[in-house]
Every structure is written in structure tokens, then in C-alpha cells.
Write a protein that holds these residues in place. Structure first.
Motif, mmCIF file in Angstrom:
data_model
loop_
_atom_site.group_PDB
_atom_site.id
_atom_site.type_symbol
_atom_site.label_atom_id
_atom_site.label_comp_id
_atom_site.label_asym_id
_atom_site.label_seq_id
_atom_site.Cartn_x
_atom_site.Cartn_y
_atom_site.Cartn_z
ATOM 1 N N ASN A 103 -2.111 9.378 0.870
ATOM 2 C CA ASN A 103 -1.575 9.198 0.513
ATOM 3 C C ASN A 103 -1.443 7.766 -0.595
ATOM 4 N N ALA A 104 -2.721 7.433 -0.954
ATOM 5 C CA ALA A 104 -2.953 6.855 -1.920
ATOM 6 C C ALA A 104 -3.906 6.800 -3.557
ATOM 7 N N ASN A 111 -6.127 0.824 -6.620
ATOM 8 C CA ASN A 111 -5.936 1.779 -5.769
ATOM 9 C C ASN A 111 -4.230 1.231 -5.355
ATOM 10 N N THR A 112 -3.654 2.000 -5.044
ATOM 11 C CA THR A 112 -2.048 2.482 -5.267
ATOM 12 C C THR A 112 -1.885 3.104 -3.863
ATOM 13 N N PRO A 113 -0.603 2.940 -2.658
ATOM 14 C CA PRO A 113 0.366 3.649 -2.295
ATOM 15 C C PRO A 113 0.972 3.941 -2.904
ATOM 16 N N SER A 119 4.481 6.731 4.088
ATOM 17 C CA SER A 119 3.142 7.079 3.958
ATOM 18 C C SER A 119 2.695 8.593 4.298
#
Length: 161
Positions: A103-104, A111-113, A119
Motif C-alpha cells: 500500500n506504499a 516513499n508515498t502511501p 490502506s
């Protein structure tokens, strides 16, 4: 017989047009407009119909689809790494890296959600196709994404670089 493919299919518009005048040099970047609909295996790119590998689906409130046709229509590239189960999407100066089931992502190495509010939104393989969250990918590559819930239509607008 004379075969002239340019007469059968119009050439794509130039991605960038430069004009030199007494006032200077001006750059015009063409706009690409892509229209998709949930459940349909075709889309239009600047009004021209194209076939998708698999139709867009909605899962966990987000649109997933195999984005290769979309990214290539915008002038970008996609690389699949089967060992890492990773997709790298490049357009203009941006790179978005996503991993199946995670989910990232990484957007330009940061790093980015994918969806901070949900999620469960992850890239996944559905019917042997790598399905990516369209909104996340498109927005992080500089495109605008509009959603019409009444027709389940997605419109992507990309101005280029």
C-alpha cells in the motif's frame, strides 16, 4: 498499387510545437485527453478509440486497471520486474514505482502511501493482469483525473512537459 499509411491513419499531433517570432520563441505543449469507463475494454485517446488489456474495475473505492495503454498513450513507459513484483512507470521527469500487494509506492524515490485514507488500496494481479490504482499513478505523473459517478467515467488530462 500505392500504399500511403499517412492517408489511412492521421498522424498523431506533435507533442511539442515551437514557434519563433520577433517577440521570442514560444513553446506549446499539446494536451492529451483519455476517457475510460468502468467495465469497458475500450477507451478514447484524443477521440480515437483504443482497446485495453482489461477493463477498469472498482475495488476498495478506487479504480484499478492495467495502465500500460494509458501510459504509452501519454508518451510514458512501463517496466515490470517479475522477481520483485514491481512496476516502474515513467512519464516526463517522474517515476512511480509500485509493488503488488503493497500500500506504499515510491514517487521520484520518495516513499508515498497510495491511499492514506484506505490502506487496502494496493496494486494487484486480477485475471493475469497487473492492475494499478489509476488515480494515484496518473496524479503522481502530473495528470489531472476527473470522476463522473453517474456514468462511471474517468477522464484523464495530461498537458505534457
Amino acid at each position: 498499387h500505392l500504399y500511403l499509411p499517412s492517408l489511412l491513419t492521421p498522424p498523431p499531433p506533435p507533442a511539442t510545437l515551437y514557434a519563433g517570432t520577433f517577440g521570442g520563441v514560444f513553446k506549446l505543449v499539446s494536451r492529451t485527453l483519455i476517457v475510460l469507463q468502468i467495465g469497458k475494454s475500450t477507451c478514447t485517446v484524443n477521440g480515437v478509440s483504443r482497446t485495453l488489456d482489461s477493463p477498469p474495475v472498482i475495488k476498495d473505492g478506487r479504480t484499478l486497471l492495467p495502465v500500460r495503454a494509458i501510459i504509452e498513450a501519454l508518451g510514458g513507459t512501463i517496466v515490470w520486474n517479475p522477481t520483485q513484483k514491481k512496476v516502474a512507470v515513467t512519464l516526463g521527469g517522474s517515476i512511480v514505482e509500485l509493488w503488488i500487494g503493497k500500500n506504499a509506492a515510491k514517487v521520484n524515490a520518495v516513499n508515498t502511501p497510495i491511499d492514506p485514507s484506505n490502506s487496502r488500496v494496493v496494486p494487484e494481479i486480477i485475471n493475469s493482469r497487473t492492475m494499478l490504482p489509476l488515480g494515484f499513478v496518473a496524479k503522481n505523473l502530473g495528470a489531472a483525473v476527473d470522476w463522473d459517478p453517474s456514468t462511471q467515467t474517468i477522464t484523464i488530462t495530461y498537458q505534457g512537459t
